[in-house]
Write a protein that holds these residues in place. Sequence first.
Motif, PDB file in Angstrom:
ATOM      1  N   GLU A  63      -9.380  55.320  20.920  1.00  0.00           N
ATOM      2  CA  GLU A  63      -9.037  55.097  19.499  1.00  0.00           C
ATOM      3  C   GLU A  63      -9.495  54.814  18.217  1.00  0.00           C
ATOM      4  O   GLU A  63     -10.482  53.836  18.745  1.00  0.00           O
ATOM      5  CB  GLU A  63      -8.245  53.261  20.029  1.00  0.00           C
ATOM      6  N   GLN A  64      -9.641  55.992  17.861  1.00  0.00           N
ATOM      7  CA  GLN A  64     -10.746  56.036  16.298  1.00  0.00           C
ATOM      8  C   GLN A  64      -9.539  55.575  14.970  1.00  0.00           C
ATOM      9  O   GLN A  64      -8.912  56.090  15.204  1.00  0.00           O
ATOM     10  CB  GLN A  64     -11.126  57.541  16.387  1.00  0.00           C
ATOM     11  N   TYR A  65     -10.371  54.924  14.003  1.00  0.00           N
ATOM     12  CA  TYR A  65     -10.057  54.853  12.877  1.00  0.00           C
ATOM     13  C   TYR A  65     -10.243  55.912  11.618  1.00  0.00           C
ATOM     14  O   TYR A  65     -11.465  56.160  11.719  1.00  0.00           O
ATOM     15  CB  TYR A  65     -10.439  53.505  12.703  1.00  0.00           C
ATOM     16  N   SER A  80      -4.910  57.497  18.951  1.00  0.00           N
ATOM     17  CA  SER A  80      -5.904  58.058  20.387  1.00  0.00           C
ATOM     18  C   SER A  80      -4.794  58.537  21.055  1.00  0.00           C
ATOM     19  O   SER A  80      -3.867  59.048  21.163  1.00  0.00           O
ATOM     20  CB  SER A  80      -5.191  55.939  20.977  1.00  0.00           C
ATOM     21  N   TYR A 104      -4.562  54.973  12.666  1.00  0.00           N
ATOM     22  CA  TYR A 104      -5.675  54.752  14.315  1.00  0.00           C
ATOM     23  C   TYR A 104      -4.720  56.040  14.703  1.00  0.00           C
ATOM     24  O   TYR A 104      -3.385  56.617  14.982  1.00  0.00           O
ATOM     25  CB  TYR A 104      -4.984  53.555  14.790  1.00  0.00           C
TER      26      TYR A 104
END
Length: 259
Positions: free
Chosen positions: A190-192, A176, A174
């Motif tokens: 927040e990106q996965y 962010s 993750y």
Amino acid sequence: MKNKILSAIIGILLIVNLLSIASAITINDVSSYPGEIAPGETADISIEIENTLSYDVQNIRIKLDLTESPFAPYQSSSEKFLDELDKKDEEDFNFQLIVLPDTASGIYKIPVQITYENGNGTNTTKSEMISLIVNSKPELKISLDDTVTLIKGKENKISLRIVNSGLADVKFVYVSLENIDGIKVFSENEQYIGDIDSDDFDSVDYQIYVSQTNLNNIELPVNLKYKDSTNKEFEETKTVSLRMYSLKEAQDLGLIAKP
């Protein structure tokens, strides 16, 4: 009467068998230094053997079966011998192993064969199993795609590249951005990313607004959360440098076209 005698004999044999299972030459403890072994590195393995029998044993042999594992003996043998082990006594058998360089991280089982001789010369062989962990600390690096010119007072797109420069794969990554003055994030913070294999990379994009500030450079903190192959969790913060321009500066430097 015969049936009672037969039943008694069978009962005695079962008791003797259970006692022999409960008492034997067994692995009492296993230690590895380091506890997690990196590919291409060596480790000292100590196997503690205990004699739980009611008598001494002789000619004890401990053999590691490495044929189906990514380990090999290093400056030593995969077999160790001991002349005698007294009853209720313990003994350490030490091995030095090396992990093959291209080994994937994970937990590996190694069969251990134990052979010993009792007082009347009878040989006994039994099999045990130990486990060793192959792993190395993940190493993630982050960089900014500097082909984009960041203009103050406007919304800009930045692209962050996360490179796995370590020997181990990482997963559940993750990303962010931390809040700082002068930068406002418009896209989802927040990106996965998911998995990043060793010697591989992935990228993530953000839409940010750069305020009208007197600063030309800002250190942007980027938070990374991930797990290694053994599900150990990591969290760290790295920074990337943002070089920002006023619209006039960018036009004068030829970074963007004048209207």
